[in-house]
Design a protein around this motif. Structure first.
Motif, PDB file in Angstrom:
ATOM      1  N   PRO A   7     -29.827  42.767 -14.450  1.00  0.00           N
ATOM      2  CA  PRO A   7     -29.637  41.990 -13.234  1.00  0.00           C
ATOM      3  C   PRO A   7     -28.348  41.186 -13.312  1.00  0.00           C
ATOM      4  O   PRO A   7     -28.125  40.448 -14.254  1.00  0.00           O
ATOM      5  CB  PRO A   7     -30.863  41.072 -13.203  1.00  0.00           C
ATOM      6  CG  PRO A   7     -31.399  41.068 -14.587  1.00  0.00           C
ATOM      7  CD  PRO A   7     -31.014  42.378 -15.190  1.00  0.00           C
ATOM      8  N   GLY A   8     -27.516  41.348 -12.331  1.00  0.00           N
ATOM      9  CA  GLY A   8     -26.280  40.592 -12.328  1.00  0.00           C
ATOM     10  C   GLY A   8     -25.155  41.250 -13.081  1.00  0.00           C
ATOM     11  O   GLY A   8     -24.026  40.785 -13.056  1.00  0.00           O
ATOM     12  N   GLU A   9     -25.452  42.344 -13.755  1.00  0.00           N
ATOM     13  CA  GLU A   9     -24.403  43.037 -14.503  1.00  0.00           C
ATOM     14  C   GLU A   9     -23.439  43.715 -13.528  1.00  0.00           C
ATOM     15  O   GLU A   9     -23.835  44.195 -12.487  1.00  0.00           O
ATOM     16  CB  GLU A   9     -25.075  44.109 -15.362  1.00  0.00           C
ATOM     17  CG  GLU A   9     -24.182  44.858 -16.286  1.00  0.00           C
ATOM     18  CD  GLU A   9     -24.992  45.944 -16.987  1.00  0.00           C
ATOM     19  OE1 GLU A   9     -24.968  47.078 -16.515  1.00  0.00           O
ATOM     20  OE2 GLU A   9     -25.669  45.621 -17.973  1.00  0.00           O
ATOM     21  N   GLU A  10     -22.187  43.769 -13.899  1.00  0.00           N
ATOM     22  CA  GLU A  10     -21.207  44.443 -13.051  1.00  0.00           C
ATOM     23  C   GLU A  10     -21.557  45.934 -12.994  1.00  0.00           C
ATOM     24  O   GLU A  10     -21.830  46.551 -14.002  1.00  0.00           O
ATOM     25  CB  GLU A  10     -19.805  44.286 -13.663  1.00  0.00           C
ATOM     26  CG  GLU A  10     -19.407  42.861 -13.951  1.00  0.00           C
ATOM     27  CD  GLU A  10     -19.277  42.000 -12.706  1.00  0.00           C
ATOM     28  OE1 GLU A  10     -19.015  42.559 -11.620  1.00  0.00           O
ATOM     29  OE2 GLU A  10     -19.453  40.777 -12.810  1.00  0.00           O
ATOM     30  N   HIS A  11     -21.576  46.488 -11.853  1.00  0.00           N
ATOM     31  CA  HIS A  11     -21.873  47.914 -11.727  1.00  0.00           C
ATOM     32  C   HIS A  11     -21.311  48.441 -10.425  1.00  0.00           C
ATOM     33  O   HIS A  11     -20.666  47.731  -9.680  1.00  0.00           O
ATOM     34  CB  HIS A  11     -23.380  48.151 -11.817  1.00  0.00           C
ATOM     35  CG  HIS A  11     -24.126  47.513 -10.699  1.00  0.00           C
ATOM     36  ND1 HIS A  11     -24.620  48.227  -9.636  1.00  0.00           N
ATOM     37  CD2 HIS A  11     -24.415  46.228 -10.441  1.00  0.00           C
ATOM     38  CE1 HIS A  11     -25.199  47.403  -8.792  1.00  0.00           C
ATOM     39  NE2 HIS A  11     -25.088  46.195  -9.253  1.00  0.00           N
ATOM     40  N   MET A  29     -24.067  30.701 -10.158  1.00  0.00           N
ATOM     41  CA  MET A  29     -24.968  29.823 -10.927  1.00  0.00           C
ATOM     42  C   MET A  29     -25.384  30.480 -12.230  1.00  0.00           C
ATOM     43  O   MET A  29     -25.484  29.815 -13.266  1.00  0.00           O
ATOM     44  CB  MET A  29     -26.193  29.464 -10.083  1.00  0.00           C
ATOM     45  CG  MET A  29     -25.915  28.319  -9.132  1.00  0.00           C
ATOM     46  SD  MET A  29     -27.412  27.599  -8.472  1.00  0.00           S
ATOM     47  CE  MET A  29     -27.853  28.827  -7.275  1.00  0.00           C
ATOM     48  N   ARG A  30     -25.641  31.805 -12.162  1.00  0.00           N
ATOM     49  CA  ARG A  30     -25.976  32.526 -13.392  1.00  0.00           C
ATOM     50  C   ARG A  30     -24.872  32.324 -14.438  1.00  0.00           C
ATOM     51  O   ARG A  30     -25.131  31.935 -15.579  1.00  0.00           O
ATOM     52  CB  ARG A  30     -26.153  34.027 -13.081  1.00  0.00           C
ATOM     53  CG  ARG A  30     -26.677  34.907 -14.198  1.00  0.00           C
ATOM     54  CD  ARG A  30     -25.595  35.542 -15.052  1.00  0.00           C
ATOM     55  NE  ARG A  30     -24.451  36.049 -14.325  1.00  0.00           N
ATOM     56  CZ  ARG A  30     -24.295  37.307 -13.932  1.00  0.00           C
ATOM     57  NH1 ARG A  30     -25.255  38.185 -14.181  1.00  0.00           N
ATOM     58  NH2 ARG A  30     -23.188  37.680 -13.318  1.00  0.00           N
ATOM     59  N   ASP A  31     -23.616  32.547 -14.019  1.00  0.00           N
ATOM     60  CA  ASP A  31     -22.512  32.438 -14.975  1.00  0.00           C
ATOM     61  C   ASP A  31     -22.387  31.022 -15.531  1.00  0.00           C
ATOM     62  O   ASP A  31     -22.180  30.833 -16.728  1.00  0.00           O
ATOM     63  CB  ASP A  31     -21.198  32.857 -14.299  1.00  0.00           C
ATOM     64  CG  ASP A  31     -21.109  34.371 -14.129  1.00  0.00           C
ATOM     65  OD1 ASP A  31     -22.089  35.056 -14.480  1.00  0.00           O
ATOM     66  OD2 ASP A  31     -20.067  34.859 -13.643  1.00  0.00           O
ATOM     67  N   LYS A  36     -23.011  27.273 -20.011  1.00  0.00           N
ATOM     68  CA  LYS A  36     -23.479  25.984 -20.529  1.00  0.00           C
ATOM     69  C   LYS A  36     -24.601  26.130 -21.547  1.00  0.00           C
ATOM     70  O   LYS A  36     -25.097  25.135 -22.078  1.00  0.00           O
ATOM     71  CB  LYS A  36     -23.963  25.101 -19.364  1.00  0.00           C
ATOM     72  CG  LYS A  36     -22.830  24.654 -18.445  1.00  0.00           C
ATOM     73  CD  LYS A  36     -23.309  23.652 -17.405  1.00  0.00           C
ATOM     74  CE  LYS A  36     -22.122  23.172 -16.572  1.00  0.00           C
ATOM     75  NZ  LYS A  36     -22.520  22.175 -15.558  1.00  0.00           N
ATOM     76  N   GLY A  37     -25.043  27.362 -21.757  1.00  0.00           N
ATOM     77  CA  GLY A  37     -26.097  27.582 -22.743  1.00  0.00           C
ATOM     78  C   GLY A  37     -27.490  27.192 -22.264  1.00  0.00           C
ATOM     79  O   GLY A  37     -28.411  27.064 -23.076  1.00  0.00           O
ATOM     80  N   VAL A  38     -27.645  27.017 -20.956  1.00  0.00           N
ATOM     81  CA  VAL A  38     -28.980  26.678 -20.422  1.00  0.00           C
ATOM     82  C   VAL A  38     -29.894  27.896 -20.488  1.00  0.00           C
ATOM     83  O   VAL A  38     -31.082  27.802 -20.828  1.00  0.00           O
ATOM     84  CB  VAL A  38     -28.868  26.157 -18.966  1.00  0.00           C
ATOM     85  CG1 VAL A  38     -30.243  25.874 -18.375  1.00  0.00           C
ATOM     86  CG2 VAL A  38     -27.997  24.893 -18.919  1.00  0.00           C
ATOM     87  N   VAL A  39     -29.339  29.049 -20.147  1.00  0.00           N
ATOM     88  CA  VAL A  39     -30.062  30.324 -20.276  1.00  0.00           C
ATOM     89  C   VAL A  39     -29.097  31.338 -20.885  1.00  0.00           C
ATOM     90  O   VAL A  39     -27.884  31.123 -20.899  1.00  0.00           O
ATOM     91  CB  VAL A  39     -30.549  30.881 -18.918  1.00  0.00           C
ATOM     92  CG1 VAL A  39     -31.582  29.971 -18.273  1.00  0.00           C
ATOM     93  CG2 VAL A  39     -29.386  31.106 -17.956  1.00  0.00           C
ATOM     94  N   THR A  40     -29.663  32.442 -21.380  1.00  0.00           N
ATOM     95  CA  THR A  40     -28.810  33.524 -21.870  1.00  0.00           C
ATOM     96  C   THR A  40     -28.990  34.736 -20.962  1.00  0.00           C
ATOM     97  O   THR A  40     -29.994  34.847 -20.253  1.00  0.00           O
ATOM     98  CB  THR A  40     -29.189  33.922 -23.312  1.00  0.00           C
ATOM     99  OG1 THR A  40     -30.516  34.478 -23.279  1.00  0.00           O
ATOM    100  CG2 THR A  40     -29.153  32.719 -24.249  1.00  0.00           C
ATOM    101  N   GLU A  41     -28.019  35.641 -21.038  1.00  0.00           N
ATOM    102  CA  GLU A  41     -28.139  36.913 -20.311  1.00  0.00           C
ATOM    103  C   GLU A  41     -29.439  37.614 -20.713  1.00  0.00           C
ATOM    104  O   GLU A  41     -30.109  38.234 -19.902  1.00  0.00           O
ATOM    105  CB  GLU A  41     -26.955  37.831 -20.673  1.00  0.00           C
ATOM    106  CG  GLU A  41     -25.605  37.298 -20.254  1.00  0.00           C
ATOM    107  CD  GLU A  41     -25.239  37.713 -18.836  1.00  0.00           C
ATOM    108  OE1 GLU A  41     -26.098  38.277 -18.134  1.00  0.00           O
ATOM    109  OE2 GLU A  41     -24.081  37.463 -18.456  1.00  0.00           O
TER     110      GLU A  41
ATOM    111  N   LYS B  91     -16.669  28.665  -9.192  1.00  0.00           N
ATOM    112  CA  LYS B  91     -17.097  29.915  -9.834  1.00  0.00           C
ATOM    113  C   LYS B  91     -17.157  31.044  -8.809  1.00  0.00           C
ATOM    114  O   LYS B  91     -16.782  32.189  -9.116  1.00  0.00           O
ATOM    115  CB  LYS B  91     -18.459  29.708 -10.516  1.00  0.00           C
ATOM    116  CG  LYS B  91     -18.978  30.902 -11.272  1.00  0.00           C
ATOM    117  CD  LYS B  91     -18.068  31.366 -12.387  1.00  0.00           C
ATOM    118  CE  LYS B  91     -18.208  30.509 -13.638  1.00  0.00           C
ATOM    119  NZ  LYS B  91     -17.339  31.021 -14.744  1.00  0.00           N
ATOM    120  N   VAL B  92     -17.573  30.752  -7.587  1.00  0.00           N
ATOM    121  CA  VAL B  92     -17.597  31.779  -6.532  1.00  0.00           C
ATOM    122  C   VAL B  92     -16.179  32.289  -6.290  1.00  0.00           C
ATOM    123  O   VAL B  92     -15.936  33.502  -6.225  1.00  0.00           O
ATOM    124  CB  VAL B  92     -18.223  31.240  -5.225  1.00  0.00           C
ATOM    125  CG1 VAL B  92     -17.947  32.193  -4.061  1.00  0.00           C
ATOM    126  CG2 VAL B  92     -19.731  31.046  -5.390  1.00  0.00           C
TER     127      VAL B  92
END
Lengths: 210, 102, 101
Positions: A7-11, A29-31, A36-41, B91-92
């Motif tokens: 999900p969210g991967e470039e394709h 927001m994902r990036d 920030k290390g809040v979540v990982t891929e 970022k956008v």
């Protein structure tokens, strides 16, 4: 839902510059959260895979076993989360799970008028129609009209019970077992149990689809 | 006072559209991101619900399901100081640049 | 919150009809309506606190409350036995004179 990329991967699936305002902000927001290390891929991918693994087949198995094994049904209705765990269905993220059994005289239909509450850990993501404004509006005051649209014309003497999931309870309907299915195996019976029959807007299929 | 999201019994409803749409990549992301942040205890369901309920009526009714999810998630993450609107704007712009022109 | 439920199974209850600003899980259409307690589900964190980044404590009791459809909607088929069930937190309920369950 088939999606072969993360999900969210470039394709290659569609030009990104045509994305809506909010779709772009989802990627942004994902990036930011990853930077920030809040979540990982990896967290995100695993969560998407977990959700994809939840399908109505889970519910169909529980219903088919409830049809064929009264002792199983009694345990399932008394402690659905425990029975799910025994069956290898991870329902641990579900707050509370309540089973409603349809009979000849009483049938249940589930809605969430305030948002889109649904037993996702069992059935997966809700269908679009379940989240639609028209369903949210009509399910409570016109359940018979809704069921007619789904092809079900109920006699007046059948009692319709609508459940509005306004809190921590997530509801699943055991549809009535269709007549003439006494000789079907559990595996065949599972094929009769549709997602929509477990929401309560339809009956189970009368026979195994071709 | 009844608010827009609180729509049970509204009499202006029409037929139910039973068409299923295939999930777009960004919708899968919106769904997963929302869940992950919940599992990690960074935000809870009732917070994003509240942010959606506080949207103005026109926005609530015109945005798609996962657009509402993303909009409400941004509100809550900004509230918690995890992102700022400006950071997301920047970022956008950066992503648009990377994705290229039509 | 602890101790016995305020409302027993079968008790006649009315849903409070006041407007509370902020996040609530009591739908508008059921406010002011009278039904009966079908069962008490136990205690849960309060969404009215959780929604505003509170801890949801103290927990509040949650009830499955049943209503006759003709008591909820004008014009619902009067001969019908149809019902609507809503999950309602205790502080939204008050005793009512008549159950009709």
């Amino acid at each position: 839902m088939a999606h072969e990329h993360e999900p969210g991967e470039e394709h290659e699936a569609g030009p990104r510059h045509e994305l809506s305002h909010w779709a772009k902000r989802a990627y942004a927001m994902r990036d930011i959260l990853v930077e920030k290390g809040v979540v990982t891929e990896n967290d995100i991918r695993q969560q998407a895979e977990f959700t994809e693994s939840k399908t109505p087949a889970n519910g169909a198995r529980l219903v088919a076993l409830s049809w064929t094994d009264p002792e199983f049904k009694a345990r399932f209705m008394a402690d659905p989360k425990k029975v799910c765990a025994e069956m290898g269905i991870d329902a641990s993220t579900l707050n509370e799970f309540v089973i409603l059994e349809n009979t000849d005289k009483v049938r249940h239909m589930v809605v969430c008028t305030l948002c889109s509450c649904y037993p996702r850990p069992i059935l997966g993501r809700p269908p679009d129609w379940y989240k639609s404004f028209n369903y949210r509006k009509r399910a409570v005051n016109d359940p018979r009209g809704v069921m007619r649209e789904f092809g079900l014309d109920l006699p007046d003497d059948v009692e319709v019970r609508v459940h509005d999931s306004t809190a921590d309870m997530r509801y699943l309907v055991i549809p009535a077992r269709p007549a003439g299915t006494e000789n079907l195996s559990v595996e065949e019976l599972e094929k009769l149990v549709t997602r929509d029959s477990m929401i309560g807007v339809m009956d189970a299929l009368p026979s195994v689809p071709e | 006072m009844k608010r827009t999201h609180d729509m049970g019994g509204d009499t202006d409803a029409g037929a139910i559209d039973r068409t299923e749409h295939a999930m777009d990549d960004w919708e899968v992301l919106a769904d997963a991101l929302n869940q992950v942040l919940g599992v990690k205890g960074i935000k809870c369901t009732d917070e994003t619900r509240r942010a959606r309920e506080d949207m103005d009526s026109e926005a609530y009714l015109s945005l798609s399901y996962y657009e509402r999810w993303i909009a409400s998630l941004e509100t809550i993450l900004v509230e918690k100081g995890l992102v700022t609107r400006e950071e997301v704007d920047r970022k956008v712009a950066e992503l648009e640049n990377r994705w290229g022109e039509p | 919150m602890s101790g016995a439920a305020v409302f027993r199974d079968g008790a006649a209850v009315r849903v409070k009809s006041h407007f509370k600003p902020g996040h609530v899980r009591t739908p508008f259409y059921i406010k002011g309506k009278t039904g009966w307690v079908e069962r008490c589900y136990g205690e849960f964190r309060n969404p009215e606190s959780l929604g505003h980044s509170g801890d949801g404590l103290p927990r509040v009791r949650l009830y499955l409350v049943g209503f006759h459809q003709q008591d909820v909607w004008d014009g619902y088929d009067a001969g019908s036995k149809d019902k609507v069930f809503v999950d309602i937190f205790e502080h939204w309920l008050e005793p009512a004179a008549d159950a009709g369950a």
